[in-house]
Motif scaffolding. Structure first.
Motif, PDB file in Angstrom:
ATOM      1  N   THR A  44      86.795 -27.499  22.218  1.00 12.29           N
ATOM      2  CA  THR A  44      86.146 -28.808  22.175  1.00 12.29           C
ATOM      3  C   THR A  44      85.796 -29.289  23.573  1.00 12.29           C
ATOM      4  OG1 THR A  44      87.250 -29.459  20.123  1.00 12.29           O
ATOM      5  CG2 THR A  44      86.484 -31.234  21.559  1.00 12.29           C
ATOM      6  N   LEU A  45      86.740 -29.217  24.482  1.00 18.06           N
ATOM      7  CA  LEU A  45      86.524 -29.699  25.846  1.00 18.06           C
ATOM      8  C   LEU A  45      85.372 -28.977  26.536  1.00 18.06           C
ATOM      9  CD1 LEU A  45      90.253 -29.952  26.959  1.00 18.06           C
ATOM     10  CD2 LEU A  45      88.660 -31.874  26.850  1.00 18.06           C
ATOM     11  N   SER A  46      85.226 -27.688  26.267  1.00 24.06           N
ATOM     12  CA  SER A  46      84.227 -26.883  26.972  1.00 24.06           C
ATOM     13  C   SER A  46      82.925 -26.719  26.192  1.00 24.06           C
ATOM     14  CB  SER A  46      84.809 -25.500  27.306  1.00 24.06           C
ATOM     15  OG  SER A  46      85.280 -24.843  26.144  1.00 24.06           O
ATOM     16  N   ASP A  47      82.770 -27.456  25.090  1.00 23.00           N
ATOM     17  CA  ASP A  47      81.536 -27.439  24.307  1.00 23.00           C
ATOM     18  C   ASP A  47      80.520 -28.370  24.972  1.00 23.00           C
ATOM     19  OD1 ASP A  47      79.493 -27.742  22.484  1.00 23.00           O
ATOM     20  OD2 ASP A  47      80.788 -28.135  20.769  1.00 23.00           O
ATOM     21  N   PRO A  48      79.373 -27.846  25.447  1.00 23.63           N
ATOM     22  CA  PRO A  48      78.383 -28.699  26.114  1.00 23.63           C
ATOM     23  C   PRO A  48      77.832 -29.816  25.230  1.00 23.63           C
ATOM     24  CG  PRO A  48      77.958 -26.383  26.591  1.00 23.63           C
ATOM     25  CD  PRO A  48      78.988 -26.413  25.508  1.00 23.63           C
ATOM     26  N   SER A  49      77.983 -29.697  23.911  1.00 22.26           N
ATOM     27  CA  SER A  49      77.502 -30.746  23.007  1.00 22.26           C
ATOM     28  C   SER A  49      78.215 -32.069  23.248  1.00 22.26           C
ATOM     29  CB  SER A  49      77.702 -30.331  21.544  1.00 22.26           C
ATOM     30  OG  SER A  49      76.989 -29.161  21.240  1.00 22.26           O
ATOM     31  N   TYR A  50      79.402 -32.028  23.886  1.00 21.50           N
ATOM     32  CA  TYR A  50      80.169 -33.249  24.141  1.00 21.50           C
ATOM     33  C   TYR A  50      79.816 -33.903  25.472  1.00 21.50           C
ATOM     34  CZ  TYR A  50      83.253 -32.558  20.121  1.00 21.50           C
ATOM     35  OH  TYR A  50      83.756 -32.446  18.849  1.00 21.50           O
ATOM     36  N   ARG A  76      82.724 -24.701  32.104  1.00 24.46           N
ATOM     37  CA  ARG A  76      83.406 -25.906  32.568  1.00 24.46           C
ATOM     38  C   ARG A  76      83.737 -26.824  31.398  1.00 24.46           C
ATOM     39  NH1 ARG A  76      79.071 -30.311  34.665  1.00 24.46           N
ATOM     40  NH2 ARG A  76      80.637 -31.628  33.683  1.00 24.46           N
ATOM     41  N   ILE A  77      84.501 -27.857  31.686  1.00 24.39           N
ATOM     42  CA  ILE A  77      84.754 -28.917  30.718  1.00 24.39           C
ATOM     43  C   ILE A  77      83.591 -29.898  30.778  1.00 24.39           C
ATOM     44  CG2 ILE A  77      86.230 -30.902  30.209  1.00 24.39           C
ATOM     45  CD1 ILE A  77      88.603 -29.258  31.161  1.00 24.39           C
ATOM     46  N   TRP A  78      83.074 -30.290  29.598  1.00 22.90           N
ATOM     47  CA  TRP A  78      81.898 -31.147  29.549  1.00 22.90           C
ATOM     48  C   TRP A  78      82.180 -32.574  29.112  1.00 22.90           C
ATOM     49  CZ3 TRP A  78      77.357 -30.386  31.701  1.00 22.90           C
ATOM     50  CH2 TRP A  78      76.957 -29.086  32.001  1.00 22.90           C
ATOM     51  N   VAL A  79      83.301 -32.832  28.443  1.00 21.64           N
ATOM     52  CA  VAL A  79      83.547 -34.186  27.957  1.00 21.64           C
ATOM     53  C   VAL A  79      83.566 -35.168  29.116  1.00 21.64           C
ATOM     54  CG1 VAL A  79      84.849 -33.318  25.981  1.00 21.64           C
ATOM     55  CG2 VAL A  79      86.079 -34.020  28.040  1.00 21.64           C
ATOM     56  N   ALA A  80      83.121 -36.387  28.851  1.00 21.30           N
ATOM     57  CA  ALA A  80      83.116 -37.429  29.885  1.00 21.30           C
ATOM     58  C   ALA A  80      84.495 -38.039  30.067  1.00 21.30           C
ATOM     59  CB  ALA A  80      82.109 -38.523  29.524  1.00 21.30           C
ATOM     60  N   GLY A  81      85.323 -37.957  29.036  1.00 22.84           N
ATOM     61  CA  GLY A  81      86.670 -38.500  29.093  1.00 22.84           C
ATOM     62  C   GLY A  81      87.470 -38.001  27.904  1.00 22.84           C
ATOM     63  N   GLY A 108      88.217 -32.977  37.399  1.00 21.48           N
ATOM     64  CA  GLY A 108      87.846 -34.366  37.590  1.00 21.48           C
ATOM     65  C   GLY A 108      87.569 -35.139  36.318  1.00 21.48           C
ATOM     66  N   VAL A 109      88.184 -34.721  35.211  1.00 21.25           N
ATOM     67  CA  VAL A 109      87.975 -35.391  33.925  1.00 21.25           C
ATOM     68  C   VAL A 109      89.019 -36.488  33.763  1.00 21.25           C
ATOM     69  CG1 VAL A 109      87.862 -35.118  31.421  1.00 21.25           C
ATOM     70  CG2 VAL A 109      87.034 -33.286  32.921  1.00 21.25           C
ATOM     71  N   VAL A 110      88.561 -37.725  33.673  1.00 20.96           N
ATOM     72  CA  VAL A 110      89.453 -38.874  33.529  1.00 20.96           C
ATOM     73  C   VAL A 110      89.874 -39.014  32.075  1.00 20.96           C
ATOM     74  CG1 VAL A 110      89.653 -41.380  33.767  1.00 20.96           C
ATOM     75  CG2 VAL A 110      88.390 -40.052  35.484  1.00 20.96           C
TER      76      VAL A 110
END
Length: 383
Positions: A44-50, A76-81, A108-110
């Protein structure tokens, strides 16, 4: 976890939650959405759809299997948070290479932990997905709310080019699959996941992954047997160049397969509208019926937009398009959302198709893996 810095989460309707920093400290903004998957948080974290979304995990305990290099769906991780209730203090899995907390901080993911994610999820179900801010530096909820309201909305956002590859690359077929020459697919990367070309490769397909900005000339240059549009972020109504590309490809008779965002763009290419769901489908347990076989599949989802079937037209009826007769091939049994489209010629032969969910899901159910076989058969001329 109480030794961590305090953190504040504020939704755009003013509701706030207090917790502690998880991952990087700082401030972030995005669209608040929830995922019901009990496993697969790394995928989930590395899915660019997020991209530009703040993901709320409904499973209460997250991070127990750590993170590794093999299960990433992108670089990379794509989620904004990231929002969790009880993060694992120590990962415990033989494949773990680092903790989830360490990976989030490194990239750098908050995030925020110790939040009542059940209450937050119920709020989003009732009010709908909305903008949100997370901060470890701001203690004034009203001040953070002002910045949330100044942040960008998902509706109207064209984001696929921001997550796409900038250069074409090729994934070679893993086997000959009984062919003298491999099938060739031009895959437009709108936020493609690693497992997608891998599953095509396993079926003897040579996958040319092209940037989202590719033209019809770029597609034809690889001499493809078929064209594929991947999953990806953003509003399909704001994505016009790729729709025009797909219309050109359909006009030339190229077999097409689309997943998720690729389903929405297929709908728009056929003249259908799309709309934003109230809170979307995100998880790995959604029941979908394949109307061509009558079978029900347990499927993985990640979408906030959907194809709008024309008013007054039954889901069992077809709609004429410049490229053939379009029909609904899959439907969600929870809410009747269109989960797949088919395009057939005058003889009823399948020409192209798409699904809204994720047949390549990892981690997730494998009920829909047959769709890659269907695409292979379509290109082989066996559909």
């Amino acid at each position: 976890m109480s030794s961590r810095a305090p953190a504040l989460l504020v939704l755009e309707d003013g509701r706030s939650f207090h917790g502690h920093a998880f991952g990087a400290e700082g401030e972030t903004f995005g669209e608040a959405v929830f995922s019901t998957g009990m496993t697969g948080y790394q995928e989930t974290l590395s899915d660019p759809s997020y991209h530009r979304q703040v993901v709320v995990m409904t499973a209460p305990h997250v991070g127990n299997t750590g993170m590794n290099d093999e299960d990433m769906e992108s670089a990379r991780i794509w989620v904004a948070g990231y929002v969790v209730r009880d993060p694992a203090r120590v990962p415990s899995n033989w494949r773990s290479q680092r903790s989830l907390d360490d990976q989030l901080r490194e990239q750098g993911v908050v995030g925020i932990s110790d939040v009542d994610t059940r209450a937050l999820t119920r709020h989003l179900r009732e009010r709908g997905a909305m903008r949100v801010g997370i901060s470890t530096t701001e203690t004034d909820a009203d001040a953070l709310l002002k910045r949330v309201l100044d942040s960008g909305q998902m509706a109207g956002a064209n984001l696929s080019e921001a997550v796409s590859t900038t250069e074409t690359y090729v994934v070679a077929p893993a086997s000959a699959a009984g062919r003298e020459k491999p099938l060739v697919v031009a895959a437009i990367d709108l936020g493609i996941k690693t497992n997608t070309p891998r599953m095509m490769s396993e079926r003897g397909i040579e996958v040319h992954v092209l940037p989202a900005t590719s033209t019809i000339e770029d597609v034809l240059a690889v001499e493809p047997d078929g064209i594929f549009f991947s999953n990806g972020p953003g509003d399909p109504a704001a994505t016009t160049a790729q729709v025009a590309l797909l219309q050109d490809a359909l006009g030339r008779g190229l077999p097409y397969f689309g997943i998720c965002f690729g389903n929405q763009l297929f709908g728009r290419a056929l003249g259908l509208d799309t709309y934003k769901l109230k809170y979307g489908h995100r998880g790995i347990n959604q029941p979908v019926m394949d109307r061509t076989t009558g079978k029900v599949e347990v499927t993985a989802h990640n979408h906030g937009f959907a194809v709008q079937w024309p008013d007054g037209v039954d889901l069992g009826e077809g709609v004429p398009t410049p490229y053939g007769m379009a029909s609904v091939s899959h439907v969600c049994l929870n809410d009747d959302v269109v989960e797949g489209l088919e395009l057939r010629d005058d003889t009823g032969a399948l020409k192209s198709f798409s699904v809204q969910y994720h047949p390549e899901a990892a981690a997730g159910p494998h009920d829909a893996a047959y769709l890659f076989d269907r695409f292979t058969q379509l290109m082989d001329g066996m559909a």
